[in-house]
Design a protein around this motif. Structure first.
Motif, short mmCIF file in Angstrom:
data_model
loop_
_atom_site.label_atom_id
_atom_site.label_comp_id
_atom_site.label_asym_id
_atom_site.label_seq_id
_atom_site.Cartn_x
_atom_site.Cartn_y
_atom_site.Cartn_z
N PRO A 17 30.07 30.21 41.19
CA PRO A 17 30.86 29.51 40.16
C PRO A 17 31.08 30.29 38.88
O PRO A 17 32.07 30.04 38.18
N ASP A 18 30.19 31.22 38.56
CA ASP A 18 30.33 31.98 37.32
C ASP A 18 30.93 33.36 37.54
O ASP A 18 31.02 34.15 36.59
N ALA A 19 31.33 33.65 38.75
CA ALA A 19 31.84 34.98 39.07
C ALA A 19 33.24 35.22 38.51
O ALA A 19 34.02 34.28 38.33
N ARG A 20 33.52 36.49 38.26
CA ARG A 20 34.89 36.93 38.01
C ARG A 20 35.43 37.35 39.36
O ARG A 20 34.89 38.26 40.00
N ILE A 21 36.47 36.68 39.80
CA ILE A 21 37.02 36.90 41.14
C ILE A 21 38.49 37.26 41.02
O ILE A 21 39.25 36.56 40.36
N THR A 22 38.86 38.36 41.67
CA THR A 22 40.26 38.77 41.72
C THR A 22 40.65 38.89 43.19
O THR A 22 40.01 39.62 43.95
N ILE A 23 41.68 38.17 43.58
CA ILE A 23 42.18 38.22 44.96
C ILE A 23 43.59 38.80 44.93
O ILE A 23 44.44 38.35 44.15
N THR A 24 43.84 39.77 45.80
CA THR A 24 45.16 40.40 45.90
C THR A 24 45.64 40.34 47.34
O THR A 24 44.91 40.73 48.26
N ASP A 25 46.85 39.84 47.55
CA ASP A 25 47.48 39.84 48.88
C ASP A 25 48.08 41.23 49.08
O ASP A 25 49.10 41.56 48.51
N ASN A 31 47.69 37.60 55.25
CA ASN A 31 46.66 37.97 56.23
C ASN A 31 45.77 39.11 55.78
O ASN A 31 44.68 39.28 56.30
N HIS A 32 46.23 39.92 54.86
CA HIS A 32 45.49 41.11 54.44
C HIS A 32 45.26 41.06 52.93
O HIS A 32 46.19 41.27 52.16
N PHE A 33 44.02 40.75 52.56
CA PHE A 33 43.68 40.56 51.16
C PHE A 33 42.64 41.57 50.70
O PHE A 33 41.89 42.12 51.51
N ALA A 34 42.59 41.76 49.41
CA ALA A 34 41.50 42.48 48.76
C ALA A 34 40.86 41.51 47.79
O ALA A 34 41.55 40.71 47.14
N ALA A 35 39.54 41.56 47.70
CA ALA A 35 38.82 40.69 46.78
C ALA A 35 37.81 41.51 46.00
O ALA A 35 37.11 42.36 46.57
N GLU A 36 37.76 41.27 44.70
CA GLU A 36 36.72 41.83 43.86
C GLU A 36 35.93 40.65 43.31
O GLU A 36 36.51 39.74 42.72
N VAL A 37 34.63 40.68 43.57
CA VAL A 37 33.75 39.61 43.11
C VAL A 37 32.66 40.23 42.25
O VAL A 37 31.89 41.08 42.70
N ILE A 38 32.62 39.82 40.99
CA ILE A 38 31.64 40.33 40.04
C ILE A 38 30.76 39.16 39.63
O ILE A 38 31.24 38.18 39.05
N ASP A 39 29.47 39.25 40.00
CA ASP A 39 28.59 38.12 39.75
C ASP A 39 27.15 38.57 39.51
O ASP A 39 26.66 39.51 40.15
N GLU A 40 26.50 37.90 38.60
CA GLU A 40 25.11 38.21 38.25
C GLU A 40 24.18 38.02 39.45
O GLU A 40 23.15 38.69 39.55
N SER A 41 24.51 37.12 40.35
CA SER A 41 23.62 36.86 41.49
C SER A 41 23.47 38.07 42.41
O SER A 41 22.56 38.11 43.24
N PHE A 42 24.32 39.07 42.25
CA PHE A 42 24.23 40.28 43.06
C PHE A 42 23.17 41.26 42.54
O PHE A 42 22.82 42.20 43.23
N ALA A 71 42.01 40.01 57.39
CA ALA A 71 41.39 41.21 56.82
C ALA A 71 41.12 41.00 55.34
O ALA A 71 41.94 40.44 54.62
N LEU A 72 39.94 41.48 54.92
CA LEU A 72 39.56 41.37 53.52
C LEU A 72 38.86 42.66 53.10
O LEU A 72 37.77 42.96 53.58
N ALA A 73 39.50 43.40 52.23
CA ALA A 73 38.86 44.58 51.62
C ALA A 73 38.03 44.05 50.46
O ALA A 73 38.56 43.44 49.54
#
Length: 80
Positions: A17-25, A31-42, A71-73
């Motif tokens: 819930p507190d993550a910075r998430i960027t999704i790009t088609d 069908n083919h996405f890229a995701a960047e997930v930045i989160d303290e839980s990592f 697909a998800l990069a």
């Protein structure tokens, strides 16, 4: 049925819930996405553990031929 970027983000926000998430088609085809997930839980997790946590949050949407997401990069990070 192809997913929308907003659907992917909503699934990820449930687990991060507190993550910075960027999704790009990537291909514009839903069908083919890229995701960047930045989160303290990592923090303290290696990259494989971080990515497993993200895939688990997708709740089966990437499960082989039956999955809605083809697909998800994936990039995962800890906040600076």
């Amino acid at each position: 049925m192809p997913m929308q970027a907003q659907e992917i983000e909503a699934l990820l926000k449930q687990s991060f819930p507190d993550a910075r998430i960027t999704i790009t088609d990537m291909a514009g085809d839903g069908n083919h996405f890229a995701a960047e997930v930045i989160d303290e839980s990592f923090r303290g997790l290696n990259r494989v553990q971080q990515q497993r946590a993200v895939y688990a949050a997708l709740k089966g949407k990437m499960d082989g031929a039956n999955g809605d997401l083809h697909a998800l990069a994936l990039t995962t990070k800890v906040p600076d």
